[in-house]
Design a protein around this motif. Structure first.
Motif, PDB file in Angstrom:
ATOM      1  N   ASP A 115      25.362  39.064  47.108  1.00 21.93           N
ATOM      2  CA  ASP A 115      25.534  39.131  45.653  1.00 21.93           C
ATOM      3  C   ASP A 115      26.986  38.874  45.262  1.00 21.93           C
ATOM      4  O   ASP A 115      27.260  38.232  44.234  1.00 21.93           O
ATOM      5  N   PHE A 116      27.917  39.363  46.064  1.00 23.60           N
ATOM      6  CA  PHE A 116      29.335  39.117  45.786  1.00 23.60           C
ATOM      7  C   PHE A 116      29.647  37.621  45.879  1.00 23.60           C
ATOM      8  O   PHE A 116      30.306  37.057  44.989  1.00 23.60           O
TER       9      PHE A 116
ATOM     10  N   HIS B 102      28.394  36.747  59.142  1.00 20.58           N
ATOM     11  CA  HIS B 102      29.502  37.314  59.903  1.00 20.58           C
ATOM     12  C   HIS B 102      29.932  38.668  59.349  1.00 20.58           C
ATOM     13  O   HIS B 102      30.223  39.597  60.107  1.00 20.58           O
ATOM     14  N   ILE B 103      29.991  38.775  58.018  1.00 20.66           N
ATOM     15  CA  ILE B 103      30.442  40.023  57.416  1.00 20.66           C
ATOM     16  C   ILE B 103      29.454  41.152  57.692  1.00 20.66           C
ATOM     17  O   ILE B 103      29.848  42.280  58.014  1.00 20.66           O
TER      18      ILE B 103
ATOM     19  N   PHE C 151      36.342  42.542  51.654  1.00 20.36           N
ATOM     20  CA  PHE C 151      35.678  43.399  52.643  1.00 20.36           C
ATOM     21  C   PHE C 151      36.711  43.868  53.674  1.00 20.36           C
ATOM     22  O   PHE C 151      36.693  43.437  54.828  1.00 20.36           O
ATOM     23  N   PRO C 152      37.622  44.751  53.279  1.00 20.66           N
ATOM     24  CA  PRO C 152      38.684  45.173  54.194  1.00 20.66           C
ATOM     25  C   PRO C 152      38.169  46.098  55.292  1.00 20.66           C
ATOM     26  O   PRO C 152      37.282  46.919  55.067  1.00 20.66           O
TER      27      PRO C 152
ATOM     28  N   PRO D 122      32.229  51.368  48.723  1.00 23.10           N
ATOM     29  CA  PRO D 122      33.029  50.702  47.683  1.00 23.10           C
ATOM     30  C   PRO D 122      32.967  49.180  47.773  1.00 23.10           C
ATOM     31  O   PRO D 122      33.874  48.513  48.275  1.00 23.10           O
ATOM     32  N   TRP D 123      31.890  48.615  47.288  1.00 25.10           N
ATOM     33  CA  TRP D 123      31.699  47.168  47.341  1.00 25.10           C
ATOM     34  C   TRP D 123      32.683  46.463  46.412  1.00 25.10           C
ATOM     35  O   TRP D 123      33.134  47.035  45.419  1.00 25.10           O
ATOM     36  N   PRO D 124      33.034  45.206  46.706  1.00 26.89           N
ATOM     37  CA  PRO D 124      34.019  44.496  45.887  1.00 26.89           C
ATOM     38  C   PRO D 124      33.499  44.213  44.481  1.00 26.89           C
ATOM     39  O   PRO D 124      32.299  44.081  44.251  1.00 26.89           O
ATOM     40  N   ASP D 125      34.448  44.116  43.552  1.00 31.99           N
ATOM     41  CA  ASP D 125      34.146  43.843  42.157  1.00 31.99           C
ATOM     42  C   ASP D 125      33.666  42.400  42.015  1.00 31.99           C
ATOM     43  O   ASP D 125      34.408  41.462  42.300  1.00 31.99           O
TER      44      ASP D 125
END
Length: 338
Positions: free
Chosen positions: A163-164, A132-133, A70-71, A98-101
């Motif tokens: 989900d990630f 937090h995210i 999550f940059p 653009p969610w992480p893979d």
């Protein structure tokens, strides 16, 4: 002779144990040189051995192979600044982010560290700080406001983040098998004085996802440890009901988090922490630390892993105070009447 791994398992299961558990925590990188000099070793593992650590925690987040998942969630510095979704009013916008893979993981190095850790209790899994995210992605203030003004957007963002973490942690547990004993993850729900949002908001926007994480841990036969700083006594019953086995770090100076009040939950949940790092471990003498550990043990034992009230020991915590904490923790219960 009982191993550390067996001891902590029995503490989590509420079985009789000869002493409390002990974990020195996870010292800050600037703290280690001070401790290495004091204990006359260049090895962090040797320091843990000298102190008699009963558990190890290794987050498996480093197994994500595509950098930071999550940059740049904030548009500036500080918790109060806006996040990438601060102006978002559309679920479509959430879906096109653009969610992480959720499949980009390689846990080879993480598992090697666990296998080299010896016969101690092993806690791992993804750190999973979804609360937090989400707060970063909206900006903390906007996150809490949107719970009322646009709850569907908040839930859509939360769904993707959780989900990630579910996918990564499940992938890890599948390859880790019995190498890992507990799912240890962190979400700070409290301030120094109270929980951050109302119990009702927790029940709608946080706990359904939290329950999925704890249920995942139990589905792989792992104990579940929650790290939550702050004054969270209002939601400890909910945390217990959702299947958390151990609460960490018991922020001793936060409102209503004193060992005397936490003792009301004995037999329902185990405790890890409780030795004050805001004042006592910084300014106290080794004798004062030793006596405080005995006090906390008398209140929370035998359901207790003695540890700092925050795992990230800072350089202002003298190593002799950590040593005193360890000595008291390792006393047999029969030697001091608790």
């Amino acid at each position: 002779m009982m191993t550390s791994r067996e001891l902590i398992r029995d503490i989590f299961d509420g079985k009789p144990v000869p002493r409390s558990g002990f974990w020195m925590g996870y010292p800050h990188k600037d703290t280690w040189p001070i401790y290495k000099k004091y204990f006359k070793t260049d090895s962090e593992a040797e320091i843990r051995k000298i102190l008699g650590d009963d558990m190890i925690w290794i987050s498996c987040d480093s197994g994500y192979t595509k950098g930071t998942p999550f940059p740049n969630p904030r548009k500036g510095e500080g918790l109060s600044c806006a996040g990438v979704f601060s102006d978002c009013e559309s679920i479509d916008e959430v879906e096109t982010y653009p969610w992480p893979d959720p499949e980009a993981f390689d846990f080879t190095e993480v598992l090697a560290k666990f296998r080299a850790s010896g016969d101690v209790f092993r806690a791992g899994g993804m750190w999973s700080p979804f609360f937090h995210i989400v707060g970063d992605m909206f900006g903390m203030e906007e996150y809490f406001i949107k719970m009322y003004t646009n709850p569907d957007v908040v839930k859509a963002v939360t769904r993707h983040i959780v989900d990630f973490y579910l996918a990564g942690t499940e992938a890890f547990f599948k390859v880790a098998g019995d190498e890992v004993d507990a799912y240890f993850f962190g979400n700070d729900f409290g301030t120094q004085l109270d929980i951050m949002i109302s119990p009702e908001c927790f029940k709608e926007f946080v706990f359904p996802y939290f329950q999925e994480l704890t249920s995942l841990g139990h589905s792989y036969n792992k104990k579940v440890m929650l790290h939550s700083c702050g004054a969270i006594s209002k939601v400890i019953p909910d945390i217990i009901n959702m299947g958390v086995n151990t609460l960490h770090p018991l922020q001793a100076k936060a409102a209503n988090m004193e060992a005397e009040k936490l003792a009301a939950f004995k037999g329902k949940i185990a405790f890890c922490g409780g030795i004050d790092t805001q004042d006592l471990l910084v300014h106290g003498t080794p004798e004062e630390i030793f006596n405080d550990v005995l006090r906390v043990r008398s209140l929370l034992g035998p359901d207790l892993i003695v540890s700092p009230s925050h795992e990230a020991l800072l350089p202002n915590v003298p190593p002799e105070n950590v040593e005193a904490m360890s000595r008291a923790a390792h006393l047999p219960y029969t030697e001091n009447g608790n």
